[in-house]
Design a protein around this motif. Structure first.
Motif, PDB file in Angstrom:
ATOM      1  N   UNK A 219       8.858   4.340   9.232  1.00 27.70           N
ATOM      2  CA  UNK A 219       9.124   4.385   7.788  1.00 27.70           C
ATOM      3  C   UNK A 219       7.827   3.822   6.942  1.00 27.70           C
ATOM      4  N   UNK A 220       7.968   4.275   5.748  1.00 26.25           N
ATOM      5  CA  UNK A 220       6.952   3.999   4.626  1.00 26.25           C
ATOM      6  C   UNK A 220       7.862   3.895   3.335  1.00 26.25           C
ATOM      7  N   UNK A 221       7.555   2.901   2.304  1.00 20.63           N
ATOM      8  CA  UNK A 221       8.117   2.812   1.067  1.00 20.63           C
ATOM      9  C   UNK A 221       7.047   3.045  -0.003  1.00 20.63           C
ATOM     10  N   UNK A 222       7.664   3.278  -1.192  1.00 19.32           N
ATOM     11  CA  UNK A 222       6.914   3.581  -2.210  1.00 19.32           C
ATOM     12  C   UNK A 222       7.606   3.212  -3.580  1.00 19.32           C
TER      13      UNK A 222
ATOM     14  N   UNK B 289       3.984   4.234  -5.857  1.00 16.23           N
ATOM     15  CA  UNK B 289       2.835   3.486  -5.264  1.00 16.23           C
ATOM     16  C   UNK B 289       3.462   2.579  -4.031  1.00 16.23           C
ATOM     17  N   UNK B 290       2.561   2.230  -3.169  1.00 15.06           N
ATOM     18  CA  UNK B 290       2.904   1.144  -2.101  1.00 15.06           C
ATOM     19  C   UNK B 290       2.870  -0.101  -2.538  1.00 15.06           C
ATOM     20  N   UNK B 291       4.034  -0.882  -2.104  1.00 12.02           N
ATOM     21  CA  UNK B 291       3.732  -2.092  -2.528  1.00 12.02           C
ATOM     22  C   UNK B 291       3.798  -3.223  -1.632  1.00 12.02           C
ATOM     23  N   UNK B 292       2.829  -3.727  -1.004  1.00 12.36           N
ATOM     24  CA  UNK B 292       2.910  -4.661   0.119  1.00 12.36           C
ATOM     25  C   UNK B 292       3.817  -5.876   0.149  1.00 12.36           C
ATOM     26  N   UNK B 293       4.372  -6.264  -1.091  1.00  6.92           N
ATOM     27  CA  UNK B 293       5.284  -7.293  -0.979  1.00  6.92           C
ATOM     28  C   UNK B 293       6.541  -7.056  -0.952  1.00  6.92           C
ATOM     29  N   UNK B 294       6.938  -5.582  -0.792  1.00  9.23           N
ATOM     30  CA  UNK B 294       8.294  -4.936  -0.676  1.00  9.23           C
ATOM     31  C   UNK B 294       8.610  -5.188   0.674  1.00  9.23           C
TER      32      UNK B 294
ATOM     33  N   UNK C 264       8.117  -5.061   6.910  1.00  9.56           N
ATOM     34  CA  UNK C 264       7.288  -4.775   5.512  1.00  9.56           C
ATOM     35  C   UNK C 264       7.712  -3.563   5.019  1.00  9.56           C
ATOM     36  N   UNK C 265       6.773  -3.075   3.964  1.00  7.62           N
ATOM     37  CA  UNK C 265       6.974  -1.889   3.161  1.00  7.62           C
ATOM     38  C   UNK C 265       6.624  -0.639   4.022  1.00  7.62           C
ATOM     39  N   UNK C 266       6.013  -0.632   5.273  1.00 12.38           N
ATOM     40  CA  UNK C 266       5.929   0.299   6.187  1.00 12.38           C
ATOM     41  C   UNK C 266       5.850  -0.378   7.720  1.00 12.38           C
ATOM     42  N   UNK C 267       6.284   0.311   8.586  1.00 16.25           N
ATOM     43  CA  UNK C 267       6.316  -0.210   9.998  1.00 16.25           C
ATOM     44  C   UNK C 267       6.995   1.070  10.759  1.00 16.25           C
TER      45      UNK C 267
END
Length: 222
Positions: A50-53, A63-68, A90-93
């Motif tokens: 998964x990956x979030x923006x 945009x990707x937010x590393x803190x999410x 985290x925001x992706x993994x």
């Protein structure tokens, strides 16, 4: 050549049967969650990525937010909603899950933000690969064979060490016996030599006494 081509088709067909991939992306508002149900058979493995923006109002783009972060949960519907996976990352993994029993499973994802009442949109890219555990029995048999082979190797190694210790002990016993025999032979030789020396000394003394007696007789001293 024809046989190898058919074999390749069979392997490709088995791979298609044993696994399926679902890719999707959807939008989440704030801390809302998205759920979907999957019927899984026992031993099915889920390999997910998964990956979030997050939507940036300033640039008006995602945009990707590393803190999410994202929360992934899996519940067994057939077992009164028993939760079998609760993973926050985290925001992706990536995440993996193996179904312990057959039945309907509820898979939920939720993007979490610092502000609980936030209404910002989050775009979530989500793909899952479902791998049916068709070769589970053969894998278990192979694992058991490898385990037995490992145990047999250890047993053979132990037997070899025991045999080596026995050979060493036998060599030590033979060496001790040989040393004892040599010691006894040396002691017996010394005893014989002492007896011979004693006999020689006694004979010498007797000869000297007889010689002196004859000398005194001749000189008429006795």
């Amino acid at each position: 050549m024809h046989l190898s081509h058919q074999l390749g088709i069979v392997i490709l067909f088995l791979s298609f049967l044993c696994s399926s991939v679902k890719s999707m992306y959807f939008f989440l508002e704030g801390n809302n969650q998205k759920c979907f149900m999957e019927e899984l058979s026992k031993g099915t493995v889920i390999d997910g990525n998964y990956k979030t923006q997050e939507y940036d109002s300033k640039s008006q783009s995602y945009r990707e937010n590393p803190s999410s972060s994202i929360l992934i949960t899996i519940d067994e519907i057939f077992d009164k909603g028993h939760r079998v996976l609760n993973q926050r990352s985290g925001s992706s993994g990536r995440f993996t899950f193996t179904a312990a029993d057959s039945g309907d499973h509820l898979i939920c994802v939720m993007a979490t933000t610092k502000n609980w009442f936030s209404k910002e949109n989050t775009k979530l890219f989500f793909d899952m690969k479902f791998i049916d555990n068709v070769f589970d029995n053969s894998q278990k048999e192979d694992a058991e064979k490898e385990k037995l082979s490992s145990i047999n190797m250890k047993i053979r190694d132990i037997n070899s060490k025991v045999a080596s210790i026995k050979r060493e002990q036998q060599y030590q016993r033979e060496h001790e016996i040989e040393f004892r025999n040599q010691s006894e032979a040396t002691n017996s030789h010394i005893m014989y030599w002492l007896i011979i020396q004693f006999v020689i000394i006694v004979a010498t003394c007797l000869w000297q006494m007889r010689h002196l007696k004859n000398f005194f007789t001749v000189k008429k001293l006795v």
